[in-house]
Design a protein around this motif. Structure first.
Motif, short mmCIF file in Angstrom:
data_model
loop_
_atom_site.label_atom_id
_atom_site.label_comp_id
_atom_site.label_asym_id
_atom_site.label_seq_id
_atom_site.Cartn_x
_atom_site.Cartn_y
_atom_site.Cartn_z
N PRO A 38 11.51 -0.34 5.16
CA PRO A 38 10.12 -0.44 5.59
C PRO A 38 9.56 0.82 6.24
O PRO A 38 8.39 0.85 6.60
CB PRO A 38 10.15 -1.58 6.60
CG PRO A 38 11.48 -1.45 7.26
CD PRO A 38 12.41 -0.97 6.15
N SER A 39 10.34 1.87 6.39
CA SER A 39 9.86 3.05 7.11
C SER A 39 8.79 3.83 6.37
O SER A 39 8.02 4.56 6.99
CB SER A 39 11.04 3.99 7.41
OG SER A 39 11.52 4.59 6.21
N GLY A 40 8.75 3.72 5.04
CA GLY A 40 7.79 4.50 4.26
C GLY A 40 8.23 5.94 4.05
O GLY A 40 7.44 6.77 3.58
N THR A 41 9.48 6.27 4.39
CA THR A 41 9.99 7.62 4.22
C THR A 41 9.84 8.06 2.76
O THR A 41 10.28 7.36 1.85
CB THR A 41 11.47 7.70 4.63
OG1 THR A 41 11.58 7.30 6.00
CG2 THR A 41 12.03 9.09 4.45
N ALA A 42 9.23 9.21 2.54
CA ALA A 42 9.03 9.74 1.19
C ALA A 42 10.33 10.33 0.67
O ALA A 42 10.96 11.17 1.34
CB ALA A 42 7.94 10.79 1.19
N VAL A 43 10.74 9.89 -0.50
CA VAL A 43 11.95 10.39 -1.18
C VAL A 43 11.59 10.55 -2.66
O VAL A 43 10.44 10.39 -3.05
CB VAL A 43 13.14 9.43 -0.98
CG1 VAL A 43 13.54 9.36 0.49
CG2 VAL A 43 12.84 8.04 -1.52
#
Length: 137
Positions: A38-43
Motif C-alpha cells: 500500500p505504500s505506492g512506492t514507484a518501481v
C-alpha cells in the motif's frame, strides 16, 4: 499497448530494441512504471524479453537485459520485478520477489515472480503493474 503508451507508466528511455546489421529489429525489452502497495512506492515491471527466433542463443537477450538494468539503475529506480523463468533471470541478479518482501500480483505466480533491487531499501508490499495491465484478458 496504446493505453500504456499514453499514460504516465510509459517510460520511453526504458524501451530498448536490438537491431541487426541490416537495421531489422531482432529484440525488444521494456520496463514500465509499477508500484508497491500500500505504500505506492514507484518501481518497475519488466515486460517479457522478446528475441527473434533466428537470433536467439547469440547473446542478444543478454545484451538487452544488461542494458535495461543499467539504464534503470542510472535512473535511480529502486527495484525491477518480472514474471519469468527463474533459471534464466537468476544470472541477471533476480531472485524470488517474496525474499524481498514483495508479493506477486497473483499468488499462483509466486515461484516465477522475481525481483532485483537496484538501489536503496525497498519497502515491502504487493506488486502492482500499471493499470492498463488490469484490463488485459
Amino acid at each position: 499497448m496504446d493505453e500504456l503508451r499514453r499514460g504516465p507508466w510509459w517510460l520511453p528511455r526504458l524501451s530498448l530494441v536490438a537491431v541487426s546489421a541490416t537495421g531489422a529489429v531482432i529484440g525488444h525489452v521494456l520496463a514500465t512504471r509499477a508500484s508497491l502497495e500500500p505504500s505506492g512506492t514507484a518501481v518497475l515491471g519488466l515486460a517479457p524479453l522478446g528475441i527473434d527466433p533466428a537470433h536467439q542463443g547469440r547473446g542478444v537477450g543478454t545484451a538487452l537485459m544488461h542494458a535495461i538494468l543499467a539504464a534503470a539503475e542510472a535512473c535511480d529506480e529502486p527495484l525491477v520485478a518480472l514474471l519469468g523463468a527463474p533459471a534464466y533471470y537468476r544470472r541477471f541478479g533476480f531472485s524470488a520477489a517474496a525474499g524481498h518482501g514483495i508479493a506477486a500480483p497473483d499468488p499462483t505466480w509466486a515461484a516465477a515472480f522475481q525481483a532485483r533491487v537496484l538501489s536503496g531499501t525497498v519497502v515491502p508490499g504487493r506488486f502492482r503493474y500499471a493499470p492498463p495491465f488490469d484490463r488485459l484478458t
